[in-house]
Design a protein around this motif. Structure first.
Motif, mmCIF file in Angstrom:
data_model
loop_
_atom_site.group_PDB
_atom_site.id
_atom_site.type_symbol
_atom_site.label_atom_id
_atom_site.label_comp_id
_atom_site.label_asym_id
_atom_site.label_seq_id
_atom_site.Cartn_x
_atom_site.Cartn_y
_atom_site.Cartn_z
ATOM 1 N N HIS A 3 0.812 -1.226 0.000
ATOM 2 C CA HIS A 3 0.000 0.000 0.000
ATOM 3 C C HIS A 3 0.846 1.277 0.000
ATOM 4 O O HIS A 3 0.580 2.181 -0.802
ATOM 5 C CB HIS A 3 -0.979 -0.028 1.167
ATOM 6 C CG HIS A 3 -2.058 -1.063 1.019
ATOM 7 N ND1 HIS A 3 -3.080 -1.214 1.927
ATOM 8 C CD2 HIS A 3 -2.288 -1.999 0.058
ATOM 9 C CE1 HIS A 3 -3.883 -2.199 1.537
ATOM 10 N NE2 HIS A 3 -3.413 -2.695 0.413
ATOM 11 N N PRO A 4 1.874 1.376 0.847
ATOM 12 C CA PRO A 4 2.744 2.546 0.737
ATOM 13 C C PRO A 4 3.490 2.598 -0.599
ATOM 14 O O PRO A 4 3.703 3.689 -1.144
ATOM 15 C CB PRO A 4 3.725 2.373 1.904
ATOM 16 C CG PRO A 4 2.962 1.565 2.904
ATOM 17 C CD PRO A 4 2.175 0.598 2.067
ATOM 18 N N ASP B 207 2.403 1.831 -3.499
ATOM 19 C CA ASP B 207 1.521 2.483 -4.475
ATOM 20 C C ASP B 207 1.612 4.001 -4.361
ATOM 21 O O ASP B 207 1.635 4.712 -5.373
ATOM 22 C CB ASP B 207 0.071 2.041 -4.258
ATOM 23 C CG ASP B 207 -0.193 0.613 -4.694
ATOM 24 O OD1 ASP B 207 0.646 0.036 -5.412
ATOM 25 O OD2 ASP B 207 -1.247 0.067 -4.309
ATOM 26 N N GLU B 208 1.650 4.485 -3.120
ATOM 27 C CA GLU B 208 1.735 5.928 -2.900
ATOM 28 C C GLU B 208 3.086 6.475 -3.362
ATOM 29 O O GLU B 208 3.157 7.549 -3.983
ATOM 30 C CB GLU B 208 1.514 6.254 -1.415
ATOM 31 C CG GLU B 208 0.186 5.771 -0.852
ATOM 32 C CD GLU B 208 -1.002 6.294 -1.634
ATOM 33 O OE1 GLU B 208 -1.018 7.498 -1.948
ATOM 34 O OE2 GLU B 208 -1.922 5.497 -1.927
ATOM 35 N N SER C 201 -4.367 -4.131 -4.462
ATOM 36 C CA SER C 201 -3.030 -3.569 -4.318
ATOM 37 C C SER C 201 -2.010 -4.639 -3.948
ATOM 38 O O SER C 201 -0.931 -4.729 -4.551
ATOM 39 C CB SER C 201 -3.030 -2.473 -3.245
ATOM 40 O OG SER C 201 -1.715 -2.045 -2.949
ATOM 41 N N LYS D 117 -1.794 2.436 3.959
ATOM 42 C CA LYS D 117 -1.979 3.376 2.846
ATOM 43 C C LYS D 117 -1.837 4.819 3.332
ATOM 44 O O LYS D 117 -1.156 5.638 2.691
ATOM 45 C CB LYS D 117 -3.348 3.176 2.199
ATOM 46 C CG LYS D 117 -3.668 4.191 1.086
ATOM 47 C CD LYS D 117 -5.028 3.914 0.465
ATOM 48 C CE LYS D 117 -5.468 5.019 -0.474
ATOM 49 N NZ LYS D 117 -4.536 5.261 -1.582
ATOM 50 N N LYS D 118 -2.461 5.121 4.466
ATOM 51 C CA LYS D 118 -2.395 6.476 5.013
ATOM 52 C C LYS D 118 -0.977 6.829 5.462
ATOM 53 O O LYS D 118 -0.562 7.992 5.391
ATOM 54 C CB LYS D 118 -3.366 6.623 6.181
ATOM 55 C CG LYS D 118 -4.836 6.564 5.786
ATOM 56 C CD LYS D 118 -5.241 7.776 4.947
ATOM 57 C CE LYS D 118 -6.728 7.790 4.653
ATOM 58 N NZ LYS D 118 -7.113 8.931 3.790
ATOM 59 N N GLY E 106 1.694 5.734 3.921
ATOM 60 C CA GLY E 106 2.348 6.077 2.661
ATOM 61 C C GLY E 106 2.034 7.495 2.228
ATOM 62 O O GLY E 106 2.925 8.247 1.803
ATOM 63 N N GLU E 107 0.774 7.869 2.347
ATOM 64 C CA GLU E 107 0.367 9.223 1.992
ATOM 65 C C GLU E 107 1.092 10.256 2.851
ATOM 66 O O GLU E 107 1.539 11.306 2.355
ATOM 67 C CB GLU E 107 -1.142 9.377 2.150
ATOM 68 C CG GLU E 107 -1.962 8.574 1.147
ATOM 69 C CD GLU E 107 -3.456 8.656 1.424
ATOM 70 O OE1 GLU E 107 -3.837 9.310 2.429
ATOM 71 O OE2 GLU E 107 -4.236 8.080 0.663
#
Length: 231
Positions: free
Chosen positions: A31-32, A34-35, A68, A218-219, A221-222
């Motif tokens: 997930h990170p 992808d970011e 993902s 994911k967050k 990574g953002e």
């Protein structure tokens, strides 16, 4: 300038003294990743031993229906099968904008006590770089001291895999320590967590970024992209 992130994976593949396999946890890298890719980051992957960094097979099964994770597993095997030795990055923090540690139970056993990793984190912190981890990844910080000898996490707000979550996956007894307990102790009570187990929680304290669990990856990574881009 192309932003650069150093991702550090565990080299440990066993749960304590048992024969149960572990390693790093798939969505916490996927997930990170992808970011990072969407933001144009250059990605370098390291581990204590170099070579193949063990992927926790249970995370592959658990997230087989996560697009993902499935895509990452299919397209990026070389990233974790050809990691560089962590020691080769000492003295090179200036070449990166961020360092990031995915979780999985593996880091609890090797990276938490890895002196090279500790030195590298202190170096990144001293250079004002983004220092980040998710789930069990924050275990890498528990023995880190700054270059002037202070406990790195002292007084910092942080999160990580909670006691309740560890209990629910029934691995409390296999852990060398409980991450929540240790982080509460080291930070002086600055550990925070989501209202409910498995809830999304990301904590940003200056350039230190931590996430609680796989759902938070994911967050995280953002947040890393945002902080590194602002550097």
């Amino acid at each position: 300038m192309v932003p650069k992130v150093l991702i550090v994976l565990t080299s440990h593949n066993k749960l304590g003294d048992t024969d149960r396999l572990t390693g790093w946890y798939l969505p916490e890298f996927a997930h990170p990743y992808d970011e990072f890719k969407a933001a144009g980051f250059e990605i370098t992957v390291a581990s204590p031993k170099g070579g193949v960094a063990p992927l926790d097979a249970s995370s592959v099964e658990m997230f087989k229906n996560d697009p993902s994770s499935a895509r990452f597993l299919d397209e990026n095997t070389a990233l974790w099968e050809n990691t560089e030795k962590l020691e080769s990055f000492l003295g090179k923090a200036d070449q990166f904008d961020a360092i990031f540690y995915p979780g999985g139970h593996g880091p609890m056993f090797d990276l938490a006590i890895d002196v090279t990793s500790q030195k590298l984190i202190a170096e990144f912190a001293s250079k004002g770089k983004v220092v980040s981890a998710v789930c069990h990844g924050p275990a890498v910080f528990v023995n880190v001291k700054t270059e002037d000898g202070e406990i790195y996490l002292k007084g910092k707000q942080v999160t990580g895999f909670s006691n309740a979550e560890e209990e629910q996956v029934q691995l409390t007894k296999e852990m060398p320590f409980l991450l929540e307990d240790r982080l509460v102790e080291i930070t002086g009570g600055k550990f925070v967590k989501a209202d409910e187990p498995w809830g999304v929680k990301v904590v940003v304290d200056g350039k230190l970024i931590t996430g609680q669990n796989p759902a938070s990856a994911k967050k995280v990574g953002e947040a890393i992209v945002k902080a590194a881009s602002a550097a």
